[in-house]
Design an enzyme around this catalytic site. Structure first.
Site, short mmCIF file in Angstrom:
data_model
loop_
_atom_site.label_atom_id
_atom_site.label_comp_id
_atom_site.label_asym_id
_atom_site.label_seq_id
_atom_site.Cartn_x
_atom_site.Cartn_y
_atom_site.Cartn_z
N CYS A 2 37.01 103.20 61.90
CA CYS A 2 35.87 103.65 62.67
C CYS A 2 35.65 102.75 63.87
O CYS A 2 36.45 101.89 64.19
CB CYS A 2 34.62 103.64 61.79
SG CYS A 2 34.84 104.48 60.20
N LEU A 51 36.01 107.78 61.37
CA LEU A 51 37.27 108.42 61.02
C LEU A 51 37.30 108.46 59.50
O LEU A 51 37.42 107.42 58.85
CB LEU A 51 38.46 107.64 61.57
CG LEU A 51 39.85 108.21 61.29
CD1 LEU A 51 40.03 109.56 61.99
CD2 LEU A 51 40.94 107.24 61.74
N ILE A 53 38.28 108.50 55.86
CA ILE A 53 39.46 108.15 55.08
C ILE A 53 39.15 108.15 53.58
O ILE A 53 39.91 108.66 52.77
CB ILE A 53 40.00 106.76 55.49
CG1 ILE A 53 40.34 106.72 56.99
CG2 ILE A 53 41.21 106.38 54.65
CD1 ILE A 53 41.45 107.64 57.42
N GLY A 76 36.80 99.44 59.28
CA GLY A 76 37.88 98.84 58.51
C GLY A 76 37.99 99.35 57.10
O GLY A 76 37.49 100.43 56.76
N GLU A 77 38.62 98.55 56.27
CA GLU A 77 38.82 98.86 54.86
C GLU A 77 38.72 97.59 54.04
O GLU A 77 39.32 96.57 54.40
CB GLU A 77 40.20 99.49 54.62
CG GLU A 77 40.51 100.74 55.42
CD GLU A 77 39.79 101.97 54.92
OE1 GLU A 77 39.15 101.89 53.84
OE2 GLU A 77 39.86 103.01 55.60
N ASP A 100 33.70 101.91 50.50
CA ASP A 100 33.76 100.46 50.56
C ASP A 100 32.62 99.91 51.41
O ASP A 100 32.18 98.77 51.22
CB ASP A 100 35.11 99.98 51.09
CG ASP A 100 35.50 100.60 52.42
OD1 ASP A 100 34.98 101.69 52.75
OD2 ASP A 100 36.33 100.02 53.13
#
Length: 616
Positions: A2, A51, A53, A76-77, A100
């Site tokens: 994102c 975005l 995911i 991020g992740e 997350d």
């Protein structure tokens, strides 16, 4: 993956303009085309582009804690979020999603800034704690995800991309002469600098807290090289492959398809090989090539794709890719001279047509000493046997007094320096002497030379360790990872980097250099770890790098273009460089006397950036 933006006015009675937050978000819509969200409460404004995911339906941001006192926007992740979520549920936290992002909010409630020590991933985020009136800005350990900020007496602005910050017209677009000097040296602008005075990049492994109008920046992680000489190769091999498998397994978690970039080199091939073992889906792989044989690795990539039975896609990059430059310059925000941004952009475009998540092999060279510049050439070894005083005062003096175009001048200057200075000269684009030759008198007078002070923690280490540490603090986050982040996000593609799992970074930092480089062989212990994954032919492959045939292009298809842009009226009126020396660099290249393609490319990108961000 994102992008986020934000503005906080230091005067609590000065409300944030919601339309500004919307405008900032619109500037980074490519980072998150699936959704947008906003938070505005008096002097605090946050925006987010998503975005999707993970948890496609309930991952809308900003995300809050239970009572709404903590809000986060995040890019991020966090790969171990399921494990962390389970721990937080046990402690009584309530979740509205399975993202997350929400895990970070509750983890912060539990541990405050120490929550970062529990997180394994790539991330940057901004968290607002309304009870403490505290802003918490964070960038991941190695700098995979970006974070820019601007602070003055009235406000702080922050964003995933610099172009969002300058949407606020109260932020001055004053070019930093020191940043230009750094750019010409390295081909990129290293953190914490940016091209604009007053706008900074948060350094990797750092966080910043804004409270009571004071910004406090702190480091929470660093690479510590503490070598274990007693551990066997067998143990190293087992540990490396186990950590790498675990890292890849974590990065396969996704609610959308996952693919891989594939060059045919060791690192990307290893990722694809292990993905094929760990995934129950057929892997999609993506490769880029050139017509010029010396730069074309498609045959190597095809071999790996066939070996692991991937669904393989590829394309050829032509010299007319120069038409891409305006879009590329816009995507990178700052002057960025790594020409491999072009194939990275194209391979991201190719992959985005088939998947939303990609695994990449970046990082192996910095962890396991894969760059050829880490090796000492046979010629260097002969001269390095001479006492340092002779090299410094005799050879160096002779080199300094030689005319600029005299054969051997650069080498005598190079060999006269110490290890780290020689290394810096090997990685630089424009040397100090060449910059002095190029700069106008007024521009040279405006520069205060900046030093990249990244060796404090490894000053007592060997030369190879210093090189690895320096690259991990500069070239890796500010060139390699910027290149991939900007190119992939321009095409709304998330790229995950398994080799840069912090557990593998920390483990590699315990492996002595003698296990990484032996004779002229590099990444020795890493190759041993992969012997049951890849065939021996992959290990024998000559390292190419993701380069493009600039030398040939500038002498053919791009010859007129380079002269027209670099000697244009606009370029010369800027007052940075001397016309006769720009022309001399161009003429030298066309005559074949020197390969000035990197210098030409660096100046070309700078001029195109100027046209887009300053002239318009």
């Amino acid at each position: 993956m994102c992008g986020f933006v934000g503005r906080i006015n230091l005067d609590k009675n000065n409300r944030v303009d919601k339309s500004l937050i919307k405008s900032m978000c619109d500037a980074i819509i490519h980072r998150g085309p699936d959704d947008e969200g906003f938070f505005a409460n008096k002097n605090v404004g946050l925006g987010h582009r998503r975005l999707s995911i993970i948890d496609l339906d309930r991952g809308h941001q900003p995300i809050f804690n239970e009572d709404g006192s903590i809000v986060i926007v995040y890019n991020g992740e966090v790969y171990n979020f399921l494990e962390l979520r389970k721990e937080l549920l046990y402690k009584g936290h309530n979740f509205k999603s399975r993202t997350d992002t929400e895990v970070i909010v509750h983890l912060y409630e539990e541990l405050q800034e120490s929550c970062l020590n529990k997180m394994n991933g790539m991330f940057s985020f901004a968290l607002w704690d309304s009870k403490k009136e505290k802003l918490f800005l964070v960038r991941d350990r190695i700098g995979i995800k970006p974070l820019y900020y601007y602070l003055d007496k009235e406000k702080i602005l922050f964003a995933s991309e610099l172009k969002a910050i300058i949407k606020d017209h109260s932020v001055p677009r004053k070019i930093d002469a020191n940043a230009i000097d750094l750019y010409l040296s390295y081909g990129y602008i290293p953190a914490p600098w940016t091209i604009f005075e007053g706008i900074n990049k948060l350094l990797p492994g750092n966080y910043a807290i804004l409270q009571d109008g004071i910004l406090d920046v702190r480091q929470y992680w660093d690479i510590k090289y503490e070598y274990n000489y007693n551990r066997s190769d067998e143990d190293d091999v087992e540990n490396i492959i186990n950590i790498l498998k675990s890292s890849i397994q974590m990065r396969l978690i996704s609610d959308v398809p996952v693919g891989a970039f594939l060059s045919g080199g060791i690192d990307s091939s290893a990722i694809v090989g292990l993905m094929s073992q760990l995934s129950d889906r057929k892997i999609k792989t993506f490769s880029i090539g050139f017509k010029e044989d010396r730069f074309n690795e498609l045959n190597d990539a095809r071999f790996i794709a066939e070996t692991f039975h991937t669904e393989h896609y590829e394309m050829i990059v032509e010299p007319d890719a120069i038409k891409l430059l305006p879009d590329l310059v816009w995507s990178y925000d700052e002057p960025f001279a790594d020409s491999s941004a072009i194939p990275t952009y194209y391979v991201s475009k190719l992959a985005s047509e088939h998947v939303k998540v990609i695994l990449s092999g970046d990082g192996g060279d910095e962890l396991f000493a894969g760059y050829t510049r880490y090796l000492t050439s046979d010629r260097d070894k002969i001269f390095l046997k001479l006492p340092r005083c002779i090299r410094k005062y005799l050879l160096g003096t002779v080199g300094n007094i030689m005319p600029r175009n005299f054969v051997g001048k650069n080498y005598l200057q190079y060999i006269s320096h110490g290890n780290m200075q020689r290394y810096l000269e090997r990685v630089c684009c424009f040397s100090e002497e060449m910059k002095n030759y190029l700069y106008s008198k007024d521009f040279a007078a405006s520069i205060e030379k900046q030093t990249l002070n990244y060796l404090g923690n490894v000053n007592d280490k060997d030369a190879i360790t210093k090189y690895l540490y320096f690259d991990s603090k500069t070239y890796l986050p500010d060139d390699i990872l910027v290149k991939v982040d900007k190119a992939s996000m321009a095409k709304s593609l998330e790229v995950r980097v398994p080799i840069l799992d912090y557990r593998l970074i920390e483990y590699a930092a315990t492996i002595p250099p003698c296990k990484k480089i032996q004779g002229g062989n590099q990444k020795v212990i890493f190759k041993k770890a992969l012997k049951n994954v890849l065939t021996s032919s992959v290990f024998r492959k000559r390292k190419h790098g993701f380069s493009i045939p600039l030398k040939l292009w500038f002498r053919n298809e791009l010859k007129d273009y380079s002269y027209d842009i670099l000697l244009s009226k606009d370029a010369l009126q800027r007052g940075y460089f001397k016309r006769k020396h720009i022309k001399n660099i161009l003429d030298e290249h066309q005559s074949g006397r020197r390969d000035n393609s990197f210098h030409m490319w660096t100046m070309l990108i700078f001029e195109l950036w100027h046209k887009h961000f300053i002239d318009q």
